[in-house]
Design a protein around this motif. Structure first.
Motif, PDB file in Angstrom:
ATOM      1  N   ASN A 127       0.792  -1.231   0.000  1.00 49.24           N
ATOM      2  CA  ASN A 127       0.000   0.000   0.000  1.00 49.24           C
ATOM      3  C   ASN A 127       0.827   1.286   0.000  1.00 49.24           C
ATOM      4  OD1 ASN A 127      -2.292   1.445  -0.108  1.00 49.24           O
ATOM      5  ND2 ASN A 127      -2.946   1.083   2.004  1.00 49.24           N
ATOM      6  N   LYS A 128       2.142   1.171   0.035  1.00 53.48           N
ATOM      7  CA  LYS A 128       2.973   2.389   0.084  1.00 53.48           C
ATOM      8  C   LYS A 128       3.367   2.822  -1.320  1.00 53.48           C
ATOM      9  CE  LYS A 128       5.006   2.438   4.649  1.00 53.48           C
ATOM     10  NZ  LYS A 128       5.367   1.045   5.026  1.00 53.48           N
ATOM     11  N   ARG A 129       3.467   4.110  -1.548  1.00 52.69           N
ATOM     12  CA  ARG A 129       3.858   4.622  -2.858  1.00 52.69           C
ATOM     13  C   ARG A 129       5.216   4.044  -3.264  1.00 52.69           C
ATOM     14  NH1 ARG A 129       3.059  10.333  -6.037  1.00 52.69           N
ATOM     15  NH2 ARG A 129       4.346   9.726  -7.810  1.00 52.69           N
ATOM     16  N   GLY A 130       5.274   3.550  -4.491  1.00 52.06           N
ATOM     17  CA  GLY A 130       6.513   2.966  -4.997  1.00 52.06           C
ATOM     18  C   GLY A 130       6.538   1.453  -4.829  1.00 52.06           C
ATOM     19  N   ALA A 168      15.114   2.639  -2.796  1.00 55.02           N
ATOM     20  CA  ALA A 168      14.934   2.532  -1.350  1.00 55.02           C
ATOM     21  C   ALA A 168      15.518   3.769  -0.659  1.00 55.02           C
ATOM     22  CB  ALA A 168      15.603   1.265  -0.840  1.00 55.02           C
ATOM     23  N   HIS A 169      16.612   4.291  -1.213  1.00 59.38           N
ATOM     24  CA  HIS A 169      17.263   5.452  -0.597  1.00 59.38           C
ATOM     25  C   HIS A 169      16.926   6.726  -1.355  1.00 59.38           C
ATOM     26  CE1 HIS A 169      19.315   2.392   1.671  1.00 59.38           C
ATOM     27  NE2 HIS A 169      19.694   1.834   0.535  1.00 59.38           N
ATOM     28  N   GLY A 170      15.770   6.744  -2.003  1.00 59.69           N
ATOM     29  CA  GLY A 170      15.377   7.926  -2.765  1.00 59.69           C
ATOM     30  C   GLY A 170      15.798   7.800  -4.218  1.00 59.69           C
ATOM     31  N   ILE A 324      19.646  14.308 -11.022  1.00 60.28           N
ATOM     32  CA  ILE A 324      18.453  13.921 -11.783  1.00 60.28           C
ATOM     33  C   ILE A 324      18.059  15.087 -12.678  1.00 60.28           C
ATOM     34  CG2 ILE A 324      16.025  13.254 -11.606  1.00 60.28           C
ATOM     35  CD1 ILE A 324      16.743  12.316  -8.711  1.00 60.28           C
ATOM     36  N   GLY A 325      17.841  14.805 -13.976  1.00 59.72           N
ATOM     37  CA  GLY A 325      17.427  15.865 -14.887  1.00 59.72           C
ATOM     38  C   GLY A 325      15.948  16.189 -14.714  1.00 59.72           C
TER      39      GLY A 325
END
Ligand code: PLP
Ligand code: PLP
Lengths: 356, 356
Positions: A127-130, A168-170, A324-325
């Motif tokens: 149920n968590k985003r991602g 997991a770490h963004g 990140i672009g």
């Protein structure tokens, strides 16, 4: 909706904390199974308890590799469960089947059975985003004799695995090495299919890339070792001077569903988009001229994977300051937003399956 | 000789009439098994009843193809059982292991275990000339999770299958099609290994060749589609103007043990022998000039397979009037003679295992 036979597992497993497990390590309580016998066709579709499979020691796939698979995902959207582009994935399964001379499946039947399986396992969809429920259909030749020939009997399964957010770490850029020694697939080979052979051919180069400090391999064509193909489990896209560019589908790379999604959305956003041959020299040139704005992979596992460093023959190109672009970020936010229900799904990419 | 643990089958099978069964369809009562676990290495070698194998539905080999195998033969020589060049085959198994990043096996241990297994199954070694006990060692990644990476656990087996003479209707030439659309393996790929990927890549071309009336496929290199590689499960040799010529080992073809045997014996017989690049154009030229005297395949299954017709781009070259050439015949007689004990084995190609 027609349903297939369902044999319920006698006991159900405890569900793991999805944020703490590795990709593809835990499986749900049930799986879909179907059998092909020459003369009878595909038969006995059923949902049965997840369990080990029994094969002959002479199993045709263990010896000669006649197998294919798919990979897609189901997501929670509030109290709903959806699947991302299931029919596109099942059509690609049948395209892989064609290439490997495996008898095609009845897509409607498999689609319905998949929906039934997901409905049975709906409590497994995180149920968590991602987070998501990874769906792995696969088919393998099941003959138990040692002849190199197209199989006479096959098994199909669909197994389900709850998976954590890829980042997991963004959300963060990866380092990719352009491979100039090993070849994954070549024209005239199996590159367009999702089949074990292509992944077996990628293992050693993956090890070498890791040893050199890169996360993944970017493959070049097997003939001229010059044209860009794809990453181990992602397609590759470039933003050059405002344009989104990606290698054309020439038969040696997988036609990624995420790639298709990104190209369609990019066009709608007004970006010029081009599918064509791209040489590694063109990329080096664009980099030198300062117009290689972004590089990113696309695939079911990560959705978008920004590339921070692209290494080629010992030299590193640092892309967008290893940040990140903006395009990759916007696309990642949009697609993952559609998947989790935060964005309106105007393309019907997601398909509603069941309420939880 | 050290022996490994032996668990005897509770009942033994009835032995089939070997002249009436297909290749690799019947297996003996026992098989060798060994397990690899990271940290522990290869362990628990044992000989156990031949039985189905249990794998996870997420088995790494079914999904990603990290596996290798070998193929060799045991023969009866009167009341003796011998194996043909077992150590060369086991060394090649370890070479395939290296290419697929599979942990190598202890050759001495496996060699001894193979001898023990053959001794246990000695009554299964057929007694007619041309018949043999086919030996199939194989190793596969046994991990049960869906990550594309080098395995952490493996299984090795050796299974045994009594096989009829390859030429059931007498030693005879085959028709071979030179494949110019599909590619089996390319430089930088897995061609040098005996691994499922290469055979999976050959299936569709095999079907096409059959439909066009040919028995097998002759592969060209994947880069220029010009240089001759090998047949689906044989190396290829030519006799051109008195010289025995065969493609060099360039990393994309298997280093056949039969090829090695033939080259060594041909040299001893005084033939000039050359391992080098051979283009299909050179073969066409030699054919036109009338100096393409013989074409034949070499492999464990058939030993020597004379080629009667070589088709390329729709045109057939008829070799030696579609008759077995004298060199191929002499080599076939010699090698099969060594195998069955009719010829003196001056090279120690055969290794004595047990009396029956
Ligand atoms: C070799 C390869 N290329 C590309 C992709 C991306 O395809 P998709 O976007 O359909 O997941 C994958 C993984 O799925 C892959 O394994
Ligand atoms: C692809 C391929 N090439 C060549 C050969 C011949 O090798 P060997 O003579 O060792 O049997 C085989 C079969 O064994 C094979 O599978």
């Amino acid at each position: 909706m027609t349903t297939v036979k369902f044999v319920k597992a006698p006991t159900l497993k405890e569900k793991p904390d999805v944020s703490k497990i590795g990709f593809g390590t835990h499986f749900t309580d049930h799986m879909f199974e179907m059998t092909y016998t020459t003369g009878k066709g595909w038969h006995d579709p059923q949902i049965i308890p997840y369990n080990n499979i029994s094969i002959s020691p002479a199993n045709a796939t263990i010896h000669y590799g006649q197998a294919i698979f798919e990979g897609m995902k189901a997501f929670r959207q509030g109290n709903k469960v959806v699947i991302f582009r299931p029919l596109d994935h099942l059509k690609r399964l049948n395209n892989s089947a064609r290439i490997l001379d495996i008898p095609p499946v009845d897509i409607e039947l498999v689609h319905n059975a998949l929906r039934q399986l997901i409905t049975i396992e709906k409590d497994w969809v995180p149920n968590k985003r991602g987070q998501s429920l990874y769906i792995r259909p696969f088919i393998y030749a099941d003959d138990g004799f040692l002849g190199v020939s197209v199989g006479k009997s096959y098994k199909m399964y669909i197994i389900l695995s709850p998976v954590a957010a890829y980042y997991a770490h963004g959300f963060a850029p990866v380092n990719i090495m352009v491979e100039d020694t090993y070849v994954r697939a070549t024209k005239g080979g199996l590159g367009e299919a999702k089949t074990p052979a292509n992944y077996a051919a990628s293992l050693h180069a993956g090890l070498v890339a890791h040893q050199k400090g890169y996360d993944q391999t970017l493959w070049l064509d097997g003939v001229e070792r010059k044209y860009i193909e794809e990453v181990g489990s992602m397609n590759i896209l470039f933003k050059i001077n405002g344009e989104i560019v990606t290698p054309e589908l020439d038969g040696s790379i997988l036609s990624g569903i995420t790639r298709r999604t990104v190209l369609q959305v990019a066009k709608e956003w007004g970006y010029p988009v081009s599918e064509r041959r791209i040489s590694i020299d063109e990329i080096k040139d664009a980099y030198k001229k300062g117009v290689l704005e972004e590089v990113f992979g696309s695939g079911t596992a990560a959705v978008i994977s920004p590339v921070g460093v692209l290494g080629y023959k010992g030299e590193d190109m640092v892309i967008n300051d290893n940040q990140i672009g903006p395009f990759a970020q916007k696309m990642f936010d949009y697609v993952t937003g559609v998947q989790c229900g935060a964005e309106k799904d105007t393309h019907n990419f997601t398909e509603f399956v069941t309420e939880v």
